[in-house]
Design a protein around this motif. Structure first.
Motif, mmCIF file in Angstrom:
data_model
loop_
_atom_site.group_PDB
_atom_site.id
_atom_site.type_symbol
_atom_site.label_atom_id
_atom_site.label_comp_id
_atom_site.label_asym_id
_atom_site.label_seq_id
_atom_site.Cartn_x
_atom_site.Cartn_y
_atom_site.Cartn_z
ATOM 1 N N MET A 1 45.001 51.845 24.273
ATOM 2 C CA MET A 1 43.815 51.655 23.431
ATOM 3 C C MET A 1 43.895 52.524 22.188
ATOM 4 O O MET A 1 43.683 52.043 21.061
ATOM 5 C CB MET A 1 42.549 51.988 24.215
ATOM 6 N N PHE B 1 41.339 46.173 23.611
ATOM 7 C CA PHE B 1 40.090 46.853 23.296
ATOM 8 C C PHE B 1 40.268 47.738 22.066
ATOM 9 O O PHE B 1 39.389 47.810 21.194
ATOM 10 C CB PHE B 1 39.625 47.686 24.491
ATOM 11 N N GLY B 2 41.425 48.391 21.976
ATOM 12 C CA GLY B 2 41.694 49.201 20.797
ATOM 13 C C GLY B 2 41.739 48.368 19.532
ATOM 14 O O GLY B 2 41.215 48.772 18.484
ATOM 15 N N ALA C 1 40.098 41.094 24.641
ATOM 16 C CA ALA C 1 40.227 42.133 25.668
ATOM 17 C C ALA C 1 39.701 41.642 27.012
ATOM 18 O O ALA C 1 40.339 41.828 28.055
ATOM 19 C CB ALA C 1 39.481 43.395 25.227
ATOM 20 N N GLY D 1 43.725 47.700 27.448
ATOM 21 C CA GLY D 1 43.527 48.880 26.618
ATOM 22 C C GLY D 1 43.912 48.594 25.179
ATOM 23 O O GLY D 1 43.187 48.961 24.242
#
Length: 400
Positions: free
Chosen positions: A27, A151-152, A268, A148
């Motif tokens: 992330m 989402f990042g 995500a 991750g």
């Protein structure tokens, strides 16, 4: 943690602390990567860029990662390098500083390449860590690791809208601190990884192919092409969706960044759902759902209003992303014992090809308009029908 303990925990089930740590670092890594595309409107104004310049920035980042990741993946298949993980974060730190303070477009290009270099080091070894920590639940582990990153990526536009835009491009340097945090976490993960590898080092890895070599090569080519077509569409969204919204609906830059966040956030969520379904019903099921499910929505996107675009972009992100973890797990089953090579191909080569496509899409946008890009890309998921050429689970069983 001792090597014996690492082995015992891995055998008992997924090692969730390690999976969460590697996902968190993914992330942080991808937050910094996504800042590049989130900065595009600001960079375009600051340096008077055309769309092809924007595409070249995407190519500089993804192309660097593309060229290096397969090489690094094959090298680490032969000799794993646990402590290369924190080095990857430090490379990304250097790139972020370049994005923040480069006085020219050429300097920004170099910064983008440094971020790509960090990505090339990070992904093959971190993908191997996720598989080592999976406890046999490979789809779950791959999706936890991948979510991750997704989402990042989704946070980048929000950070750009509410931090970078108000404070200016030098504020990107603030996020260099994330790379330092990631380096510390990855150093600890590297210690666990080294212990797990010591516990396994004397165990012979069965690298025999489950199917005839020609069948395996064809399947890998098809899987790479599937990810390539998905990445072209993802590149059209991450690089140009904000411009499409601004040009088509005259929304503000912060509003366009929030819309991009909706899309990337749904990516995500789709990644997690795809991994869970893959473990339960098999990767082929997820791949087919992703292919057949997304096409109606991509075809409709260029023809709806602002609210419709928001709804469709969320649905597209959910469905389009669901197949990636399944594709990676499927490829790992095709070539056992070559986790680094598979990660290099699918995180590196295919993403780099997506970067080349992004540059081409920029040229199309300059000559034919940004809406034309989305009309062309809307039909890309139809190429996923090549999935019919992939080997079935029955072939795997008979091959074994």
């Amino acid at each position: 943690m001792t090597a014996a303990a690492a082995s015992a925990r891995s055998a008992a089930g997924p090692v969730y602390p390690i999976l969460i740590a590697i996902s968190l670092c993914h992330m942080l890594n991808d937050v910094m990567q996504s800042l590049l595309s989130a900065l595009y409107p600001m960079l375009r104004t600051a340096f008077q860029l055309d769309y092809w310049h924007i595409g070249l920035l995407t190519l500089a980042f993804q192309g660097t990662a593309s060229l290096l990741q397969p090489v690094i993946g094959m090298a680490t298949d032969r000799k794993p390098m646990p402590m290369s993980l924190p080095v990857a974060s430090l490379c990304t730190f250097v790139g972020v500083m370049g994005l923040a303070f480069a006085p020219s477009y050429a300097g920004v290009l170099i910064g983008a390449m440094a971020v790509g270099f960090g990505s090339a080091i990070f992904h093959p070894e971190s993908s191997r860590v996720a598989r080592l920590a999976s406890g046999g639940r490979f789809g779950l582990a791959q999706s936890v690791f991948q979510v991750g990153g997704n989402f990042g990526q989704s946070l980048g536009p929000l950070l750009a809208a509410f931090v970078v835009l108000p404070l200016g491009r030098p504020s990107v340097a603030i996020f260099g601190g994330l790379a330092v945090i990631s380096a510390f976490v990855l150093a600890r993960v590297g210690q666990w990884y080294r212990g797990a590898m010591v516990a396994r080092v004397r165990k012979a890895t069965d690298r025999s192919l489950p199917l005839p070599r020609r069948r395996v090569v064809l399947a890998l080519v098809i899987l790479t092409f599937l990810v390539f077509t998905k990445n072209i569409y993802m590149a059209s969204m991450s690089s140009y969706y904000t411009f499409y919204l601004i040009d088509t609906f005259q929304v503000s830059v912060p509003t366009a960044q929030v819309m991009l966040f909706l899309f990337l956030g749904s990516v995500a969520v789709g990644t997690v759902l795809g991994g869970a379904v893959s473990d339960r019903w098999g990767p082929m099921t997820v791949i087919w759902i992703s292919i057949l499910g997304v096409l109606p929505f991509t075809l409709a996107l260029p023809h709806v209003g602002l609210v419709g675009s928001a709804v469709l972009s969320v649905l597209i992100g959910l469905i389009l992303a669901s197949a990636f973890s399944a594709i990676v797990v499927f490829a790992q089953e095709l070539v056992p014992g070559r986790v680094g090579m598979v990660a290099g191909i699918f995180f590196g080569l295919s993403f780099g090809m997506g970067g080349i496509a992004a540059a081409g899409l920029g040229v199309l946008a300059d000559h034919h308009g940004i809406r034309f890009v989305y009309l062309i890309c809307s039909a890309l998921p139809a190429l996923g029908l090549l999935t019919i050429l992939l080997p079935s689970r029955k072939e795997f069983i008979e091959g074994a």
